[in-house]
Design a protein around this motif. Structure first.
Motif, mmCIF file in Angstrom:
data_model
loop_
_atom_site.group_PDB
_atom_site.id
_atom_site.type_symbol
_atom_site.label_atom_id
_atom_site.label_comp_id
_atom_site.label_asym_id
_atom_site.label_seq_id
_atom_site.Cartn_x
_atom_site.Cartn_y
_atom_site.Cartn_z
ATOM 1 N N LYS A 582 0.872 -1.100 0.430
ATOM 2 C CA LYS A 582 0.136 0.090 -0.463
ATOM 3 C C LYS A 582 1.473 1.268 0.005
ATOM 4 O O LYS A 582 0.510 2.159 -0.583
ATOM 5 C CB LYS A 582 -0.724 -0.306 1.305
ATOM 6 N N LYS A 583 1.699 1.291 0.585
ATOM 7 C CA LYS A 583 2.775 2.389 0.619
ATOM 8 C C LYS A 583 3.821 3.061 -0.497
ATOM 9 O O LYS A 583 3.531 3.747 -0.841
ATOM 10 C CB LYS A 583 4.072 2.464 2.149
ATOM 11 N N LEU A 584 3.791 1.029 -1.520
ATOM 12 C CA LEU A 584 4.613 1.948 -2.388
ATOM 13 C C LEU A 584 3.146 2.180 -3.657
ATOM 14 O O LEU A 584 3.204 2.931 -4.537
ATOM 15 C CB LEU A 584 4.697 0.464 -3.199
ATOM 16 N N ALA A 585 2.094 1.805 -3.296
ATOM 17 C CA ALA A 585 1.147 2.127 -4.484
ATOM 18 C C ALA A 585 0.540 3.405 -4.619
ATOM 19 O O ALA A 585 0.256 4.080 -5.394
ATOM 20 C CB ALA A 585 -0.013 1.157 -4.306
ATOM 21 N N LYS A 586 1.299 4.188 -3.157
ATOM 22 C CA LYS A 586 0.917 6.190 -3.405
ATOM 23 C C LYS A 586 1.471 5.856 -4.210
ATOM 24 O O LYS A 586 1.535 7.456 -4.220
ATOM 25 C CB LYS A 586 0.676 5.993 -1.504
ATOM 26 N N HIS A 587 2.994 5.307 -5.003
ATOM 27 C CA HIS A 587 3.755 6.069 -5.575
ATOM 28 C C HIS A 587 3.261 5.530 -7.082
ATOM 29 O O HIS A 587 4.408 5.871 -7.384
ATOM 30 C CB HIS A 587 5.343 6.380 -4.284
ATOM 31 N N GLY A 588 2.660 4.830 -7.013
ATOM 32 C CA GLY A 588 1.900 4.946 -8.622
ATOM 33 C C GLY A 588 3.061 3.283 -9.230
ATOM 34 O O GLY A 588 3.002 3.319 -9.721
ATOM 35 N N LEU A 589 3.233 2.717 -7.722
ATOM 36 C CA LEU A 589 4.691 1.575 -7.896
ATOM 37 C C LEU A 589 3.001 0.410 -7.213
ATOM 38 O O LEU A 589 2.959 -0.206 -6.494
ATOM 39 C CB LEU A 589 5.341 1.272 -7.409
ATOM 40 N N LEU A 590 2.355 -0.508 -8.721
ATOM 41 C CA LEU A 590 1.499 -1.640 -7.517
ATOM 42 C C LEU A 590 1.859 -2.468 -8.734
ATOM 43 O O LEU A 590 2.550 -3.200 -9.578
ATOM 44 C CB LEU A 590 0.613 -0.998 -8.563
ATOM 45 N N ARG A 591 2.015 -3.720 -8.243
ATOM 46 C CA ARG A 591 2.050 -5.169 -7.655
ATOM 47 C C ARG A 591 1.307 -6.170 -8.802
ATOM 48 O O ARG A 591 0.475 -5.696 -8.246
ATOM 49 C CB ARG A 591 2.389 -5.672 -6.417
ATOM 50 N N GLY A 592 1.919 -6.757 -10.051
ATOM 51 C CA GLY A 592 0.407 -7.163 -10.769
ATOM 52 C C GLY A 592 0.857 -7.981 -9.962
ATOM 53 O O GLY A 592 0.316 -8.596 -8.735
ATOM 54 N N ALA A 593 -1.109 -8.843 -10.560
ATOM 55 C CA ALA A 593 -1.475 -10.163 -9.762
ATOM 56 C C ALA A 593 -0.744 -10.972 -9.717
ATOM 57 O O ALA A 593 -0.521 -12.338 -8.878
ATOM 58 C CB ALA A 593 -2.437 -10.229 -10.369
ATOM 59 N N GLY A 594 0.161 -10.722 -11.438
ATOM 60 C CA GLY A 594 0.556 -12.846 -11.375
ATOM 61 C C GLY A 594 2.451 -11.938 -10.500
ATOM 62 O O GLY A 594 3.170 -12.938 -11.708
ATOM 63 N N GLU A 595 2.485 -10.962 -10.024
ATOM 64 C CA GLU A 595 3.890 -10.556 -10.090
ATOM 65 C C GLU A 595 4.405 -10.999 -8.891
ATOM 66 O O GLU A 595 3.526 -11.137 -7.652
ATOM 67 C CB GLU A 595 4.280 -9.360 -10.470
ATOM 68 N N GLY A 596 5.050 -12.028 -9.076
ATOM 69 C CA GLY A 596 6.418 -12.645 -7.813
ATOM 70 C C GLY A 596 6.919 -11.661 -6.895
ATOM 71 O O GLY A 596 7.771 -10.156 -7.297
ATOM 72 N N VAL A 597 6.935 -11.730 -5.721
ATOM 73 C CA VAL A 597 7.365 -10.595 -4.655
ATOM 74 C C VAL A 597 9.047 -10.240 -5.358
ATOM 75 O O VAL A 597 9.418 -8.823 -4.977
ATOM 76 C CB VAL A 597 7.615 -11.076 -3.065
ATOM 77 N N LYS A 598 9.856 -10.878 -5.606
ATOM 78 C CA LYS A 598 11.194 -10.673 -6.052
ATOM 79 C C LYS A 598 11.749 -10.037 -7.161
ATOM 80 O O LYS A 598 12.150 -8.846 -7.476
ATOM 81 C CB LYS A 598 11.994 -12.023 -5.963
ATOM 82 N N ASP A 599 10.102 -10.020 -8.400
ATOM 83 C CA ASP A 599 10.492 -9.296 -9.480
ATOM 84 C C ASP A 599 9.891 -7.946 -8.937
ATOM 85 O O ASP A 599 10.170 -7.130 -9.498
ATOM 86 C CB ASP A 599 9.386 -10.035 -10.643
ATOM 87 N N PHE A 600 9.060 -8.241 -8.281
ATOM 88 C CA PHE A 600 8.311 -6.576 -7.906
ATOM 89 C C PHE A 600 9.213 -5.753 -7.442
ATOM 90 O O PHE A 600 9.443 -4.239 -7.747
ATOM 91 C CB PHE A 600 7.166 -6.848 -7.063
ATOM 92 N N ALA A 601 10.174 -6.799 -6.104
ATOM 93 C CA ALA A 601 11.177 -5.517 -5.651
ATOM 94 C C ALA A 601 12.580 -5.035 -6.418
ATOM 95 O O ALA A 601 12.733 -4.181 -6.497
ATOM 96 C CB ALA A 601 12.126 -6.693 -4.185
ATOM 97 N N GLU A 602 12.856 -5.799 -7.594
ATOM 98 C CA GLU A 602 13.782 -5.883 -8.485
ATOM 99 C C GLU A 602 13.149 -4.270 -9.226
ATOM 100 O O GLU A 602 13.804 -3.281 -9.762
ATOM 101 C CB GLU A 602 14.301 -6.603 -9.591
ATOM 102 N N ARG A 603 11.527 -3.925 -9.630
ATOM 103 C CA ARG A 603 10.910 -3.396 -11.458
ATOM 104 C C ARG A 603 10.663 -2.419 -9.938
ATOM 105 O O ARG A 603 11.473 -1.272 -10.573
ATOM 106 C CB ARG A 603 9.512 -4.291 -10.650
ATOM 107 N N VAL A 604 10.660 -2.407 -8.710
ATOM 108 C CA VAL A 604 10.453 -1.173 -7.069
ATOM 109 C C VAL A 604 11.788 -0.060 -6.966
ATOM 110 O O VAL A 604 11.827 0.670 -7.153
ATOM 111 C CB VAL A 604 9.620 -1.510 -6.078
#
Lengths: 648, 301
Positions: A582-604
């Motif tokens: 949620k904290k990241l979502a405030k800055h427009g960084l949304l996790r995709g439904a099928g996105e693993g947490v590690k991939d998400f972390a790399e992207r962020v």
């Protein structure tokens, strides 16, 4: 729907039991012949569950059908009216039971059963009956659920049916409040059988009230607008008995223009809620002054209603504690001094001794009351039988009696002294329901007292029972009732708490019942329009619009609830991680439904290079907690802290 | 162990230029004890990849060139009469090797194909009533040309299922191709490769892969993927339970290669195209595109 080659035995037993439960309360309403006929059909079907070949063939069913029609015709000579209609449905239901072949028949029978269940309300609208009908409807619904289930699971089926009923409740309430109410046409009810109900009788023979006295049945309730009058003033006026043949006391047949009493003193405004009864008497507090149609005041100052008394009815009355009825005419005087014959010497001697035939009537009344008090008179609910000369035997021999004995003896002696007097019957006292703050008057409160006509004062109430048993009149606790239940006689200290508890429970229940009557049963077209106009709904068109709008919105809410009910995640780890997301979502960084947490972390991390350490730490701890073999409570705490500290 | 794996990958990438992901998947397949199918047009380095892996793993290697007239006996061997001893003697075929390269498997007739595929499944060969076990470890790397080419017998779905993974190589990118053109011949490069992961160590790694942890959250995700393929209208038929097991095994090996002892959803996603592509749509070689809807729609648990 699963097609079954043969109907399930359990389903049949379920259905037949439900139908038995539904029809059972009709035993009080329908002719015993028709009820027995139905029971025969039901038991036949029950046996047929196990012994298939015993089920009747087409010819026998036809004969049974003819029997049913004949039975119906012999009872009602037609099909119109409440009773005939109900009986028709019950007979049809019974006959249909014998030809269950396909699942379609089960549905037909359940719908018929729902109609029969609803027909109960044509006879009885009590809260208990409503609860019972709701219960059997639940059983019937559970049966329908079972038909459509892959496997028969009684508990699950019941759970589903309860959920269905609860979901239907808001719609039922909306319909109840908003559905236009139509007065039932009279032909629907014209041939119903009058049921005898217990109540005060219009004649009195000392002893005839004794059975009423023990009955705990509710007669009426009273809700006062202001203060409640004290117990000793609560005389609820019933029929006035003036004529006697020495044993019986009956109402005198005289026509007399009503002289409006002049009222003084405290006034009491109250609402009477009469229970169904036989006679069209309304028991008002002495002396009723203001009341509205359909009530009228008769010559004995008793309120009479012109409406049918076999329904619960509500009346608004104002009474005054002080009153003067003024003078009486000749015929009334004659009736009020009438004696069945020449009094015996013994009685004349007693009257002479107490009265001397020369002092004023006041003096005699006091002397007589004193006589009752001082001499060896006793108050009892079980007096000895007095077949011949009851008054004389009571005065000189037995000296045991209750209110009717004292009232009749008192009036008799007054008349011997040429003082106009008469017996008034009614109810006295009443118990205060502390929960609902209203009085409950039961058959056990039935009472008889005397009225004496005095110059300038009119009819004056004198209660000889008060002289002999003041606790009967003055105390809040009804001594009669306690004696009747032998509570006074039994060990007082042990039973009192239990008695009080019982009393409280009864008062609570009585209050629920009172409100059910006021707000549910008495909600007719008049109170509906009153109620709705307070919300600005004045005509039937607006009402229907409102009804459609309310029901549509309830349905919409239910649909939304059923369709979009997502199982809420209760996983603590996920909940904490979602906070991070949620904290990241405030800055427009949304996790995709099928996105693993590690991939998400790399992207962020590409977007937030200065937060890389924090993101890496959180992701690593989350992976450890969620996917790895060993994770401890400390890790969870660490994740919590890391997410808490994470700032962008 | 991870060190050895990384050295092996480095060496392999020096031979197979510009295809690190495919090389990694191929090794992952071997670590998960699976057989590998490489599908692509001729000349993109399928054989070289197989050869390189065999060399680096120190396995004895045999290539079988499948043609339309190849017979089962040419693959598994035959009994020949020994005149000296007056008895029949079994001469093992090329399948009795630790790594077998079945080149252009779809050029052979179904009968010949199934002889190999039986051996792959059973890890043994039965000839004239006698059973001969195959050496351990035993890998088959099969290559096939796209089935639209002339003279091919496409493998049926049931036999494709025997391969843990199917990968496509594709053309090398510009830079890799330039290096390839100026460099040594691949063949001589292969011959000079040292053994980086001897069979004993390979078996230990295979053992360790088995013990990689799979959490219930991951199983939820795995089942989510399987159910999606069954419910979705995208696929003719969904993944079988065997495919689910294959997916999990491959993901374990992938996690191990990534130096983790627990599988995370990214591992499943990494191997999904290779494991599920040929099982969901046999004729299509675009595995990544086949599984894209799964990756987009199935929520990571």
């Amino acid at each position: 729907m699963i097609m079954k080659p043969e109907l399930d035995k359990n389903i049949l037993i379920f259905l037949l039991s439900a139908i038995g439960l539904i029809v059972f309360p009709h035993i009080y309403h329908i002719p015993i012949a028709i009820f027995s006929f139905f029971c025969l059909l039901l038991s036949w079907r029950f046996i047929g569950v196990w012994q298939k070949k015993w089920l009747p063939g087409k010819l026998i069913i036809f004969l049974l059908f003819v029997c049913g029609i004949a039975l119906l015709y012999s009872r009602h000579q037609g099909l119109f009216g409440r009773d005939a209609g109900t009986n028709l449905f019950i007979t049809a239901l019974g006959l249909k039971l014998l030809e269950i072949k396909k699942e379609r028949d089960l549905y037909l029978i359940s719908y018929l059963a729902f109609i029969v269940a609803a027909s109960q309300f044509l006879y009885e609208q009590s809260i208990l009956m409503a609860a019972y009908i709701l219960l059997v409807c639940c059983v019937l619904l559970a049966m329908l659920v079972s038909i459509n289930s892959y496997k028969m699971q009684i508990f699950a089926a019941f759970k589903t049916s309860v959920i269905i009923i609860v979901q239907a409740l808001p719609i039922a309430v909306a319909l109840f409040i908003l559905f236009p109410r139509i007065e039932a046409p009279k032909w629907l009810l014209f041939n119903e059988q009058r049921q005898a109900r217990t109540g005060l009788s219009d004649s009195m023979e000392p002893g005839s009230i004794s059975d009423l006295r023990l009955s705990d049945e509710l007669v009426f309730r009273v809700k006062f607008a202001g203060a409640i009058p004290p117990q000793r003033q609560r005389y609820w006026r019933g029929p006035v008995l003036s004529y006697t043949d020495g044993k019986h006391w009956t109402q005198a047949n005289f026509q007399k223009p009503l002289v409006k009493p002049v009222v003084t003193g405290a006034s009491y405004q109250y609402t009477l809620l009469m229970e169904p009864q036989d006679k069209n008497w309304v028991f008002a507090l002495d002396m009723p002054k203001e009341f509205s149609a359909p009530l009228t005041l008769n010559a004995g100052y008793q309120l009479i209603t012109s409406e049918s008394p076999d329904k619960r009815a509500e009346y608004k009355v104002t009474s005054y504690a002080g009153y003067n009825t003024g003078s009486i005419n000749r015929s009334e005087y004659q009736t009020a001094t009438q004696l069945p014959g020449e009094p015996s010497d013994k009685i004349k001697q007693l009257v002479g001794q107490l009265h001397g035939f020369d002092s004023g009537p006041d003096n005699f009344i006091n002397q007589l009351l004193k006589h009752f008090r001082v001499e060896d008179f006793h108050y009892t609910l079980t007096p000895p039988m007095m077949e011949e000369n009851p008054i004389e035997s009571f005065l000189f021999k037995t000296r045991y009696g209750f209110c009717s004995h004292y009232a009749s003896a008192f009036v008799y002696l007054m008349r011997v002294a040429h003082i106009p007097a008469r017996v008034v019957t009614g109810y006295q006292g009443g118990e205060l329901n502390k929960v609902g703050d209203f009085l409950e008057i039961r058959q056990a409160d039935a009472h008889a007292w005397a009225e004496v006509w005095l110059e300038k004062r009119g009819w004056v109430r004198v209660d000889p029972t008060a002289a002999i048993a003041p606790e009967r009149i003055e105390r809040e606790i009804n001594i009669d009732r306690q004696t009747a239940y032998s509570i006074v006689a039994a060990n007082n200290y042990l039973l009192r708490p239990a008695y009080n508890w019982l009393k409280q429970a009864r008062q609570l229940w009585s209050n629920v019942d009172y409100n059910w009557q006021r707000w549910v049963i008495n909600y007719d077209n008049k109170s509906q329009s009153n109620f709705l106009s307070s919300f600005g709904i004045n005509d039937i068109k607006t009402m229907i619009y409102w009804m459609i709008a309310v029901i549509a919105s309830i349905t919409a809410v239910l649909c939304w609830f059923l369709l979009y009910q997502k199982p809420k995640s209760t996983d603590k780890v996920l909940l904490i991680y979602n906070r991070f997301c949620k904290k990241l979502a405030k800055h427009g960084l949304l996790r995709g439904a099928g996105e693993g947490v590690k991939d998400f972390a790399e992207r962020v991390k590409i977007k937030l290079p200065e937060q890389a350490t924090g993101i890496d730490q959180i992701t690593a701890v989350f992976i450890k907690l969620r996917y790895e073999r060993v994770a401890t409570g400390e890790d969870l705490q660490q994740l919590k802290t890391l997410v808490g500290l994470f700032r962008i | 162990m991870q060190n050895a794996i990384n050295q092996l990958l480095d060496s392999a990438n020096k031979v197979i230029l510009g295809k690190p992901r495919q090389v990694r998947l191929a090794l992952c397949c071997l670590l998960a004890r699976g057989h590998l199918l490489i599908e692509d047009i001729p000349g993109v380095g399928k054989t070289t990849l197989a050869h390189t892996l065999a060399k680096l793993l120190g396995l004895n290697y045999q290539r079988i060139q499948f043609t339309s007239d190849i017979l089962p006996a040419d693959i598994i061997g035959a009994s020949v009469f020994d005149a000296k001893n007056h008895e029949f003697k079994f001469h093992p075929g090329p399948v009795f090797n630790q790594m077998v390269l079945a080149d252009e498997i779809n050029r052979a007739t179904p009968k010949a194909q199934s002889a190999l595929l039986e051996a792959m499944e059973e890890h043994q060969v039965t000839v004239e009533g006698k059973t001969y076990p195959l050496p351990q470890p035993f890998f088959v790397i099969a290559t096939q040309n796209p089935s639209h080419q002339i003279g091919t017998f496409p493998l049926p779905e049931s036999q494709l299922d025997r391969f843990l993974m199917r990968i496509e190589l594709g053309y090398p990118d510009h830079q890799a191709e330039r290096q390839l053109l100026i460099g040594q011949s691949r063949h001589s490069l292969c011959e000079s490769l040292p053994v980086k992961l001897p069979p004993a160590q390979l078996q230990r790694i295979q053992q360790a892969v088995n013990e990689v942890h799979v959490s219930s959250a991951l199983l939820d995700y795995c089942q989510g993927i399987i159910n999606f393929t069954r419910d979705s209208s995208e696929y003719h038929c969904g993944l079988s339970p065997r495919a689910g097991l294959a997916l999990l095994t491959a993901a374990k090996a992938w996690a191990f290669m990534d130096q983790r002892d627990a599988v995370i959803p990214e591992d499943l996603q990494a191997v999904l195209a290779a494991v599920a592509g040929h099982r969901l749509r046999a004729g299509n070689t675009q595995s990544e595109a086949i599984v894209a809807p799964i990756l987009a729609n199935v929520a990571v648990h």
